[in-house]
Structure formats: structure tokens, C-alpha cells
Design a protein around this motif. Structure first.
Motif, PDB file in Angstrom:
ATOM      1  N   VAL A 198      -2.064  -1.463  -3.738  1.00 21.29           N
ATOM      2  CA  VAL A 198      -2.897  -0.272  -3.568  1.00 21.29           C
ATOM      3  C   VAL A 198      -1.975   0.931  -3.702  1.00 21.29           C
ATOM      4  CG1 VAL A 198      -4.495   0.941  -2.049  1.00 21.29           C
ATOM      5  CG2 VAL A 198      -4.388  -1.562  -1.996  1.00 21.29           C
ATOM      6  N   SER A 199      -2.119   1.670  -4.768  1.00 22.41           N
ATOM      7  CA  SER A 199      -1.211   2.779  -5.043  1.00 22.41           C
ATOM      8  C   SER A 199      -1.521   3.999  -4.185  1.00 22.41           C
ATOM      9  CB  SER A 199      -1.283   3.169  -6.517  1.00 22.41           C
ATOM     10  OG  SER A 199      -2.525   3.811  -6.803  1.00 22.41           O
ATOM     11  N   THR A 200      -0.601   4.944  -4.174  1.00 24.78           N
ATOM     12  CA  THR A 200      -0.854   6.216  -3.501  1.00 24.78           C
ATOM     13  C   THR A 200      -2.077   6.892  -4.086  1.00 24.78           C
ATOM     14  OG1 THR A 200       1.488   6.546  -2.959  1.00 24.78           O
ATOM     15  CG2 THR A 200       0.103   8.509  -3.051  1.00 24.78           C
ATOM     16  N   ASP A 201      -2.207   6.868  -5.408  1.00 26.27           N
ATOM     17  CA  ASP A 201      -3.381   7.480  -6.037  1.00 26.27           C
ATOM     18  C   ASP A 201      -4.668   6.816  -5.578  1.00 26.27           C
ATOM     19  OD1 ASP A 201      -1.746   9.204  -7.392  1.00 26.27           O
ATOM     20  OD2 ASP A 201      -1.852   8.148  -9.311  1.00 26.27           O
ATOM     21  N   ASP A 202      -4.655   5.482  -5.437  1.00 28.67           N
ATOM     22  CA  ASP A 202      -5.836   4.763  -4.958  1.00 28.67           C
ATOM     23  C   ASP A 202      -6.254   5.275  -3.576  1.00 28.67           C
ATOM     24  OD1 ASP A 202      -5.897   3.122  -7.214  1.00 28.67           O
ATOM     25  OD2 ASP A 202      -4.647   1.574  -6.264  1.00 28.67           O
ATOM     26  N   VAL A 203      -5.263   5.447  -2.702  1.00 28.79           N
ATOM     27  CA  VAL A 203      -5.562   5.890  -1.336  1.00 28.79           C
ATOM     28  C   VAL A 203      -6.082   7.322  -1.336  1.00 28.79           C
ATOM     29  CG1 VAL A 203      -4.605   6.331   0.961  1.00 28.79           C
ATOM     30  CG2 VAL A 203      -3.835   4.342  -0.348  1.00 28.79           C
ATOM     31  N   ARG A 204      -5.433   8.180  -2.095  1.00 30.05           N
ATOM     32  CA  ARG A 204      -5.790   9.597  -2.028  1.00 30.05           C
ATOM     33  C   ARG A 204      -7.097   9.903  -2.743  1.00 30.05           C
ATOM     34  NH1 ARG A 204      -1.302  13.842  -0.870  1.00 30.05           N
ATOM     35  NH2 ARG A 204      -3.135  14.442   0.337  1.00 30.05           N
ATOM     36  N   TRP A 205      -7.424   9.122  -3.762  1.00 28.37           N
ATOM     37  CA  TRP A 205      -8.697   9.332  -4.437  1.00 28.37           C
ATOM     38  C   TRP A 205      -9.864   8.748  -3.662  1.00 28.37           C
ATOM     39  CZ3 TRP A 205      -9.331  12.989  -7.726  1.00 28.37           C
ATOM     40  CH2 TRP A 205      -8.337  13.339  -8.645  1.00 28.37           C
ATOM     41  N   ASP A 206      -9.619   7.654  -2.919  1.00 23.07           N
ATOM     42  CA  ASP A 206     -10.722   7.021  -2.184  1.00 23.07           C
ATOM     43  C   ASP A 206     -10.168   6.364  -0.925  1.00 23.07           C
ATOM     44  OD1 ASP A 206     -13.011   5.794  -1.294  1.00 23.07           O
ATOM     45  OD2 ASP A 206     -13.580   4.974  -3.251  1.00 23.07           O
ATOM     46  N   LEU A 207      -9.955   7.170   0.109  1.00 20.91           N
ATOM     47  CA  LEU A 207      -9.410   6.675   1.357  1.00 20.91           C
ATOM     48  C   LEU A 207     -10.342   5.651   1.997  1.00 20.91           C
ATOM     49  CD1 LEU A 207      -7.294   6.720   3.614  1.00 20.91           C
ATOM     50  CD2 LEU A 207      -8.466   8.730   4.562  1.00 20.91           C
ATOM     51  N   HIS A 208     -11.647   5.877   1.900  1.00 24.28           N
ATOM     52  CA  HIS A 208     -12.598   4.937   2.497  1.00 24.28           C
ATOM     53  C   HIS A 208     -12.420   3.539   1.911  1.00 24.28           C
ATOM     54  CE1 HIS A 208     -15.748   7.974   4.170  1.00 24.28           C
ATOM     55  NE2 HIS A 208     -14.524   8.415   4.304  1.00 24.28           N
ATOM     56  N   ALA A 209     -12.253   3.463   0.601  1.00 20.61           N
ATOM     57  CA  ALA A 209     -12.086   2.158  -0.041  1.00 20.61           C
ATOM     58  C   ALA A 209     -10.785   1.499   0.415  1.00 20.61           C
ATOM     59  CB  ALA A 209     -12.093   2.313  -1.559  1.00 20.61           C
ATOM     60  N   ALA A 210      -9.714   2.278   0.545  1.00 20.26           N
ATOM     61  CA  ALA A 210      -8.425   1.728   0.989  1.00 20.26           C
ATOM     62  C   ALA A 210      -8.525   1.195   2.412  1.00 20.26           C
ATOM     63  CB  ALA A 210      -7.335   2.788   0.890  1.00 20.26           C
ATOM     64  N   VAL A 211      -9.210   1.933   3.280  1.00 18.77           N
ATOM     65  CA  VAL A 211      -9.408   1.479   4.655  1.00 18.77           C
ATOM     66  C   VAL A 211     -10.176   0.158   4.673  1.00 18.77           C
ATOM     67  CG1 VAL A 211     -10.663   1.993   6.787  1.00 18.77           C
ATOM     68  CG2 VAL A 211      -9.209   3.739   5.749  1.00 18.77           C
ATOM     69  N   GLY A 233       3.649  11.544  -1.919  1.00 17.04           N
ATOM     70  CA  GLY A 233       3.183  10.460  -1.066  1.00 17.04           C
ATOM     71  C   GLY A 233       1.978  10.802  -0.227  1.00 17.04           C
ATOM     72  N   LEU A 234       1.654   9.894   0.694  1.00 21.93           N
ATOM     73  CA  LEU A 234       0.555  10.106   1.621  1.00 21.93           C
ATOM     74  C   LEU A 234       0.927  11.178   2.638  1.00 21.93           C
ATOM     75  CD1 LEU A 234      -0.451   6.409   2.487  1.00 21.93           C
ATOM     76  CD2 LEU A 234      -1.256   7.826   0.588  1.00 21.93           C
ATOM     77  N   LEU A 265       0.827  -1.206   0.000  1.00 19.23           N
ATOM     78  CA  LEU A 265       0.000   0.000   0.000  1.00 19.23           C
ATOM     79  C   LEU A 265       0.862   1.258   0.000  1.00 19.23           C
ATOM     80  CD1 LEU A 265      -3.208   0.609   2.010  1.00 19.23           C
ATOM     81  CD2 LEU A 265      -1.359   2.277   2.188  1.00 19.23           C
ATOM     82  N   GLY A 266       0.485   2.214  -0.854  1.00 22.78           N
ATOM     83  CA  GLY A 266       1.211   3.466  -0.947  1.00 22.78           C
ATOM     84  C   GLY A 266       2.238   3.489  -2.057  1.00 22.78           C
TER      85      GLY A 266
END
Length: 314
Positions: free
Chosen positions: A187-200, A236-237, A164-165
Motif C-alpha cells: 500500500v503506497s503513500t499515494d494509496d493512503v493519501r488518495w483514499d485513507l478510508h480504503a487503507a484503513v 510521506g504521510l 504500508l507507506g
């Protein structure tokens, strides 16, 4: 409470420094990470406002000192880390390591395998997948190849491994080929930043797959948040996003963890050491909340506040 054994204190979690950066490929200095985190720990506090739990009210945690090893011999240092991880795990305690570069993770995973006689899942939080081949000068084992070695040695379960990240730029279009070919969840940085809820949610699902090792490499953060690393990668995050990811570990069976790639010489402000302490606090808080949740619930003001926060969190 884990049993006192092999000269180790009877604790739930034993934190150990690993002042080793012999696997570094760019900027050295992560060997001073444990010292920086110890210094910054003067700012730490035991109560997690986000989870509503007092870490030391639920867990007995101790500083186990530093793991010895050769600054110039990667395999010897990995053997020392593995021996410490094995000894801690055999007492029933959870081992937590503060590095040091990412090669620390391989030693810890080897030790857990010897103690537990089974593989574990892996949450690898990093800007790199660390599955690189040997370097041009023939070094096959370095901080950029650790996850490849862990997979090839059968130390981690591919179906329960998440990286992740991760973010580019990459050396070639094939940099992610090993991870994707093994079936890792990337799970890329873009994945996390575009949809944090989904990453969680993805991390929570990973936590349901059995024993899990958690490795947090500070290069996952933007250098504005953690400049003192050996291989900074812009874009990054931020620290708050990483905290949300780590809070999703409540309920996980964490077999061990590490925080690596803190190189304090590149951060005169000392903020990277403080971030390292914060990451440790979040992991310990998740462990403490998991421990508390296993007991019959008591309706208290703090508990009601925690439940409310969990309802509104992703």
C-alpha cells in the motif's frame, strides 16, 4: 495477567529499548532513539480520546530497560534482541521494542518464532520495502534487507504481510519485485493519501488474519513531521494519517511491535521523539481497546462517546 518468569515483571506489555544502529546504511544515530523516546514520554497521557479508553486502566505496561549487544556486531545484537523477545513472549506478555534501526525487527521476529513455534503476519509501516540485496561492499544483513531475510527465514506469513507507506524514488524498477513476488500487500503513500478510508479498511482486514507483528519505521512520515530519522524521504504521510492507520488495529491479535529509525541528533526540536511516543500510545490504546472489548460491555458515557466516534470514523 502473564506469569512472572525469567526475572521479567508480570506485565501485559514490556517495552524495551534497543540502542543499536549497526545496520544503518546512511545516517547513523538511531542508537539514541530509546533515550529520546523516554525523555519525550514525560508528555504522554494514558487516556485515548479517539478510542475512549484508558491504556493503563486496561493494561499493565513497564519499561524493561535496554537490550544489550555489540554496536559493531549485527548478528550478536540480533541474537540479544531475539533472546529478549523470546523470553517476554514465553511469559505471555507482548514485547514492544523502541529502536534503533530496522534490523531490530528481524531479531524480534526470530525470538517470537522460537517462543510461539509459528509464523506471524506483519504490518510493516515504512517508506521502504527493506528487501534489498547485499550492499556493494558485501553486507547482506542491514536495515534495508530485513524483510527479505524475514521472508526467507520463514518468520512471516506472506499472505498476511502488508507494507504500508512505501514510496519512491527507487534505485531500479525492480525494487518492489521481491515484495510483489512473495505476495505481500503493498500500500503506497499515494494509496493512503488518495483514499485513507480504503487503507484503513485494508489494515482491518489484515488484522483478521491471525497473530500480527507491527513495525513502524518513522521514515514513513514526511520529514516535516519527523525529521530525526536515518533515511528521510520527502512526500510521506502526516502524523494524523498514521494515527488513523494504527487505530485500525483495534481487535487485532498483536504478538509484538516496534518503533524504529528515530535518530534524534537530526532533530533539535525533539518532535521526532514525541512522534515516537505518540505511535506507542496508539498501539497500546488499540491493545487496551481490544482487551476491553473482550469483556462484557458496560454502557458508560465514555463508552457511548467511543461508539459514536467509531460510527463516524472510516
Amino acid at each position: 495477567m502473564p506469569v512472572h518468569d525469567q526475572g521479567l515483571p508480570p506485565v501485559d506489555v514490556l517495552l524495551c529499548g534497543v540502542p543499536f544502529d549497526g545496520g544503518t546504511s546512511f545516517r547513523p544515530g538511531a542508537r539514541f532513539g530509546p533515550r529520546a523516546v523516554r525523555d519525550a514520554s514525560a508528555l504522554s497521557r494514558p487516556y485515548s480520546q479517539a478510542l475512549g479508553v484508558d491504556i493503563f486502566g486496561e493494561l499493565t505496561v513497564a519499561d524493561g530497560g535496554d537490550v544489550g549487544g555489540s554496536a559493531h556486531d549485527v548478528e550478536a545484537s540480533l541474537d540479544a534482541i531475539a533472546a529478549r523477545a523470546e523470553a517476554i513472549a514465553e511469559t505471555g506478555a507482548i514485547c514492544g521494542f523502541v529502536g534503533g534501526d530496522q534490523t531490530v525487527t528481524l531479531g524480534a521476529l526470530r525470538g517470537l518464532r522460537r517462543a510461539k513455534h509459528k509464523t506471524v503476519g506483519l504490518l510493516h509501516i515504512d517508506s521502504h520495502v527493506n528487501a534489498s540485496p547485499a550492499t556493494p561492499d558485501g553486507r547482506d544483513l542491514h536495515h534495508g534487507s530485513v524483510i527479505r531475510h524475514a521472508a526467507q527465514e520463514g518468520l512471516i506469513r506472506p499472505e498476511a504481510t502488508m507494507q504500508l507507506g512505501v514510496r519512491g524514488p527507487y534505485s531500479t524498477a525492480d525494487d518492489l519485485a521481491f515484495a510483489l513476488g512473495r505476495g505481500f500487500e503493498v500500500v503506497s503513500t499515494d494509496d493512503v493519501r488518495w483514499d485513507l478510508h480504503a487503507a484503513v479498511s485494508q489494515v482491518r482486514r489484515l488484522a483478521e488474519k491471525g497473530p500480527l507483528y507491527v513495525s513502524a519505521d518513522l521514515t514513513v512520515l514526511d520529514p516535516a513531521c519527523a525529521p530525526g530519522t536515518g533515511f528521510p524521504v520527502p512526500g510521506g504521510l502526516n502524523t494524523w494519517e498514521l494515527q488513523q492507520i494504527l487505530r485500525a488495529l483495534v481487535g487485532a491479535e498483536i504478538a509484538g511491535f516496534d518503533v524504529v529509525e528515530i535518530a534524534p541528533a537530526y532533530d533539535l526540536s525533539g518532535i521526532t521523539g514525541i512522534v515516537g511516543v505518540t505511535i506507542l500510545q496508539e498501539i497500546l490504546a488499540a491493545l487496551a481497546d481490544t482487551r476491553r472489548s473482550a469483556r462484557p460491555a458496560k454502557s458508560t458515557r465514555a463508552e457511548n462517546t467511543r461508539r459514536h466516534r467509531k460510527r463516524i470514523s472510516p
